[in-house]
Design a protein around this motif. Structure first.
Motif, PDB file in Angstrom:
ATOM      1  N   ILE A 288       4.305  18.289  24.238  1.00 13.59           N
ATOM      2  CA  ILE A 288       3.906  19.701  24.137  1.00 13.59           C
ATOM      3  C   ILE A 288       3.660  20.114  22.690  1.00 13.59           C
ATOM      4  O   ILE A 288       3.001  21.111  22.412  1.00 13.59           O
ATOM      5  CB  ILE A 288       4.967  20.610  24.801  1.00 13.59           C
ATOM      6  CG1 ILE A 288       4.367  21.993  25.078  1.00 13.59           C
ATOM      7  CG2 ILE A 288       6.214  20.712  23.935  1.00 13.59           C
ATOM      8  CD1 ILE A 288       5.216  22.849  25.967  1.00 13.59           C
ATOM      9  N   SER A 289       4.160  19.336  21.745  1.00 15.78           N
ATOM     10  CA  SER A 289       4.012  19.661  20.329  1.00 15.78           C
ATOM     11  C   SER A 289       2.778  18.991  19.745  1.00 15.78           C
ATOM     12  O   SER A 289       2.703  17.761  19.645  1.00 15.78           O
ATOM     13  CB  SER A 289       5.258  19.219  19.551  1.00 15.78           C
ATOM     14  OG  SER A 289       5.035  19.311  18.154  1.00 15.78           O
ATOM     15  N   ALA A 290       1.805  19.804  19.322  1.00 14.33           N
ATOM     16  CA  ALA A 290       0.619  19.258  18.665  1.00 14.33           C
ATOM     17  C   ALA A 290       0.984  18.633  17.326  1.00 14.33           C
ATOM     18  O   ALA A 290       0.411  17.620  16.914  1.00 14.33           O
ATOM     19  CB  ALA A 290      -0.420  20.364  18.464  1.00 14.33           C
ATOM     20  N   ILE A 291       1.949  19.229  16.641  1.00 12.06           N
ATOM     21  CA  ILE A 291       2.358  18.704  15.337  1.00 12.06           C
ATOM     22  C   ILE A 291       2.924  17.300  15.482  1.00 12.06           C
ATOM     23  O   ILE A 291       2.623  16.399  14.689  1.00 12.06           O
ATOM     24  CB  ILE A 291       3.396  19.648  14.692  1.00 12.06           C
ATOM     25  CG1 ILE A 291       2.747  20.997  14.366  1.00 12.06           C
ATOM     26  CG2 ILE A 291       3.987  19.023  13.435  1.00 12.06           C
ATOM     27  CD1 ILE A 291       3.710  22.051  13.876  1.00 12.06           C
ATOM     28  N   ALA A 292       3.741  17.093  16.519  1.00 13.32           N
ATOM     29  CA  ALA A 292       4.312  15.762  16.751  1.00 13.32           C
ATOM     30  C   ALA A 292       3.209  14.749  17.035  1.00 13.32           C
ATOM     31  O   ALA A 292       3.250  13.608  16.545  1.00 13.32           O
ATOM     32  CB  ALA A 292       5.305  15.813  17.903  1.00 13.32           C
ATOM     33  N   LEU A 293       2.202  15.140  17.805  1.00 12.93           N
ATOM     34  CA  LEU A 293       1.097  14.226  18.121  1.00 12.93           C
ATOM     35  C   LEU A 293       0.298  13.871  16.874  1.00 12.93           C
ATOM     36  O   LEU A 293      -0.104  12.719  16.688  1.00 12.93           O
ATOM     37  CB  LEU A 293       0.189  14.861  19.172  1.00 12.93           C
ATOM     38  CG  LEU A 293       0.785  14.994  20.576  1.00 12.93           C
ATOM     39  CD1 LEU A 293      -0.096  15.884  21.444  1.00 12.93           C
ATOM     40  CD2 LEU A 293       0.955  13.630  21.234  1.00 12.93           C
ATOM     41  N   LEU A 294       0.069  14.852  16.007  1.00 13.28           N
ATOM     42  CA  LEU A 294      -0.673  14.571  14.779  1.00 13.28           C
ATOM     43  C   LEU A 294       0.069  13.569  13.905  1.00 13.28           C
ATOM     44  O   LEU A 294      -0.538  12.683  13.290  1.00 13.28           O
ATOM     45  CB  LEU A 294      -0.898  15.874  13.999  1.00 13.28           C
ATOM     46  CG  LEU A 294      -1.886  16.875  14.608  1.00 13.28           C
ATOM     47  CD1 LEU A 294      -1.968  18.123  13.744  1.00 13.28           C
ATOM     48  CD2 LEU A 294      -3.263  16.250  14.761  1.00 13.28           C
ATOM     49  N   HIS A 295       1.373  13.683  13.862  1.00 13.19           N
ATOM     50  CA  HIS A 295       2.157  12.738  13.064  1.00 13.19           C
ATOM     51  C   HIS A 295       2.083  11.330  13.654  1.00 13.19           C
ATOM     52  O   HIS A 295       2.077  10.341  12.908  1.00 13.19           O
ATOM     53  CB  HIS A 295       3.601  13.202  12.960  1.00 13.19           C
ATOM     54  CG  HIS A 295       3.795  14.356  12.023  1.00 13.19           C
ATOM     55  ND1 HIS A 295       3.369  14.330  10.709  1.00 13.19           N
ATOM     56  CD2 HIS A 295       4.366  15.574  12.189  1.00 13.19           C
ATOM     57  CE1 HIS A 295       3.659  15.480  10.115  1.00 13.19           C
ATOM     58  NE2 HIS A 295       4.264  16.250  10.993  1.00 13.19           N
ATOM     59  N   LEU A 296       2.027  11.236  14.971  1.00 11.19           N
ATOM     60  CA  LEU A 296       1.906   9.925  15.606  1.00 11.19           C
ATOM     61  C   LEU A 296       0.541   9.298  15.311  1.00 11.19           C
ATOM     62  O   LEU A 296       0.442   8.077  15.119  1.00 11.19           O
ATOM     63  CB  LEU A 296       2.116  10.048  17.117  1.00 11.19           C
ATOM     64  CG  LEU A 296       3.540  10.370  17.564  1.00 11.19           C
ATOM     65  CD1 LEU A 296       3.585  10.581  19.083  1.00 11.19           C
ATOM     66  CD2 LEU A 296       4.509   9.265  17.170  1.00 11.19           C
TER      67      LEU A 296
ATOM     68  N   LEU B 280      -3.714  19.016   9.111  1.00 15.99           N
ATOM     69  CA  LEU B 280      -3.992  17.622   9.441  1.00 15.99           C
ATOM     70  C   LEU B 280      -3.322  16.707   8.422  1.00 15.99           C
ATOM     71  O   LEU B 280      -3.499  16.892   7.212  1.00 15.99           O
ATOM     72  CB  LEU B 280      -5.484  17.360   9.438  1.00 15.99           C
ATOM     73  CG  LEU B 280      -6.312  17.914  10.603  1.00 15.99           C
ATOM     74  CD1 LEU B 280      -7.763  17.503  10.416  1.00 15.99           C
ATOM     75  CD2 LEU B 280      -5.797  17.404  11.931  1.00 15.99           C
ATOM     76  N   PRO B 281      -2.561  15.713   8.880  1.00 14.75           N
ATOM     77  CA  PRO B 281      -1.982  14.746   7.941  1.00 14.75           C
ATOM     78  C   PRO B 281      -3.078  13.972   7.227  1.00 14.75           C
ATOM     79  O   PRO B 281      -4.204  13.847   7.730  1.00 14.75           O
ATOM     80  CB  PRO B 281      -1.148  13.825   8.848  1.00 14.75           C
ATOM     81  CG  PRO B 281      -0.917  14.606  10.102  1.00 14.75           C
ATOM     82  CD  PRO B 281      -2.125  15.465  10.266  1.00 14.75           C
ATOM     83  N   ALA B 282      -2.767  13.460   6.049  1.00 16.98           N
ATOM     84  CA  ALA B 282      -3.726  12.675   5.284  1.00 16.98           C
ATOM     85  C   ALA B 282      -4.205  11.488   6.111  1.00 16.98           C
ATOM     86  O   ALA B 282      -3.425  10.850   6.812  1.00 16.98           O
ATOM     87  CB  ALA B 282      -3.082  12.186   3.989  1.00 16.98           C
TER      88      ALA B 282
END
Length: 327
Positions: free
Chosen positions: A128-136, A157-159
């Motif tokens: 449910i967390s978009a932030i967690a998905l971006l980190h993955l 967005l992460p580098a």
């Protein structure tokens, strides 16, 4: 007793489902055995991890602390197993690791991918967390992720990652009981629901803040409660105890109706993210096309969404951002 990954999965299952009973069902255990397991874990860490409330089991402050450390451990372990399986399958077997927030477009998206890439080992990771998905994605544990961004709360967005916009501004509808005084209206206003209790999921990035932002803009201050368990939330809406935001592509649950909100004060942006060094342009274009068709098909099949578009005088295809990457 020493904690291992199995115990961490128990804690996460209870937190995710909001109920020992539901967690036991998910894990294939009996409720008494899971309760015993939880008590052993709590004795090991030295304190209570969950409290029992009328609406289910909720993490204590200690529980939140333990869960925040447990989830990365589980993610790393899953990534280890996935990588080992991919290596064992041999270098000739292609793999595609997809992540997504909860969306009804995902099943149709996956069907299209399977049809187009039948020889590819495709997996899906829902969070449910978009932030967690971006980190993955940034950590190369996912190849691509379909996420949403609450209006007014841009994702960072992460580098090394990039994005394409699928829907620039998707409205969020509201679910309310069939017996609600505003249920007979084709469109509701925030003022119509100012005296209702609103529910949000505490694990959804910025959902609570975005709701408060919309209320502040309308000069309102209704009560907002945080309910993690989706089934419980649906039952509370049907009983007339609360209302909650929902995706416009969602079907109404038993005893509930979905209504758009005048002016669309609750909106999100839908994005596809990826790492250019792990997803080549042809693969990305295929994923992008599959996702566009899956979303359009879902919107076309939803009467509430179609009615909203008709009232605005917008053709279905105008929902989507241009097909190319952003400038």
């Amino acid at each position: 007793m020493e904690l291992d990954v199995r115990h961490l999965r128990v804690l996460c299952a209870i937190a995710d489902t909001g109920s020992v009973r539901k967690a036991a069902r998910r894990l294939g255990m009996t409720q008494p055995s899971l309760t015993t397991q939880l008590h052993r874990i709590e004795r090991t860490v030295g304190g209570r991890l969950f409290t029992r409330e009328r609406t289910g089991s909720r993490p204590t402050a200690l529980g939140h602390s333990v869960l925040s450390r447990a989830r990365p451990v589980i993610t790393e372990m899953d990534a280890l197993v996935a990588a080992a399986r991919a290596e064992a399958a041999g270098p000739g077997r292609r793999r595609l690791r997809i992540g997504s927030v909860g969306s009804r477009a995902v099943p149709a998206w996956l069907r299209r991918i399977h049809d187009r890439l039948p020889e590819t080992d495709t997996t899906i990771h829902i969070d449910i967390s978009a932030i967690a998905l971006l980190h993955l994605v940034a950590a190369e544990q996912l190849d691509t992720a379909f996420v949403h961004e609450s209006e007014g709360f841009p994702l960072h967005l992460p580098a090394g990652t990039e994005q394409r916009v699928l829907v620039t501004r998707e409205p969020q509808f509201v679910a309310l009981a069939e017996t609600h005084p505003a249920a007979g209206r084709p469109v509701v206003t925030l003022a119509d629901l100012a005296h209702d209790t609103w529910m949000v999921d505490p694990t959804a990035d910025h959902e609570y803040a975005a709701l408060r932002r919309a209320f502040a803009g309308a000069g309102l201050d209704p009560r907002v409660v945080q309910v993690r368990d989706n089934a419980t939330a649906a039952e509370l809406v049907a009983a007339g105890e609360a209302v909650r935001p929902c995706q416009p592509t969602s079907p109404p649950g038993p005893g509930t109706v979905l209504r758009p909100v005048h002016g669309d004060p609750l909106a999100v942006r839908l994005l596809l993210t990826w790492r250019p060094d792990t997803v080549d342009p042809p693969t990305l274009d295929g994923l992008w096309s599959d996702l566009r068709h899956a979303y359009l098909g879902l919107a076309a099949a939803n009467p509430a969404y179609r009615a909203w578009l008709h009232r605005l005088g917008r053709p279905l295809h105008t929902l989507l951002a241009p097909t190319g990457p952003p400038p």
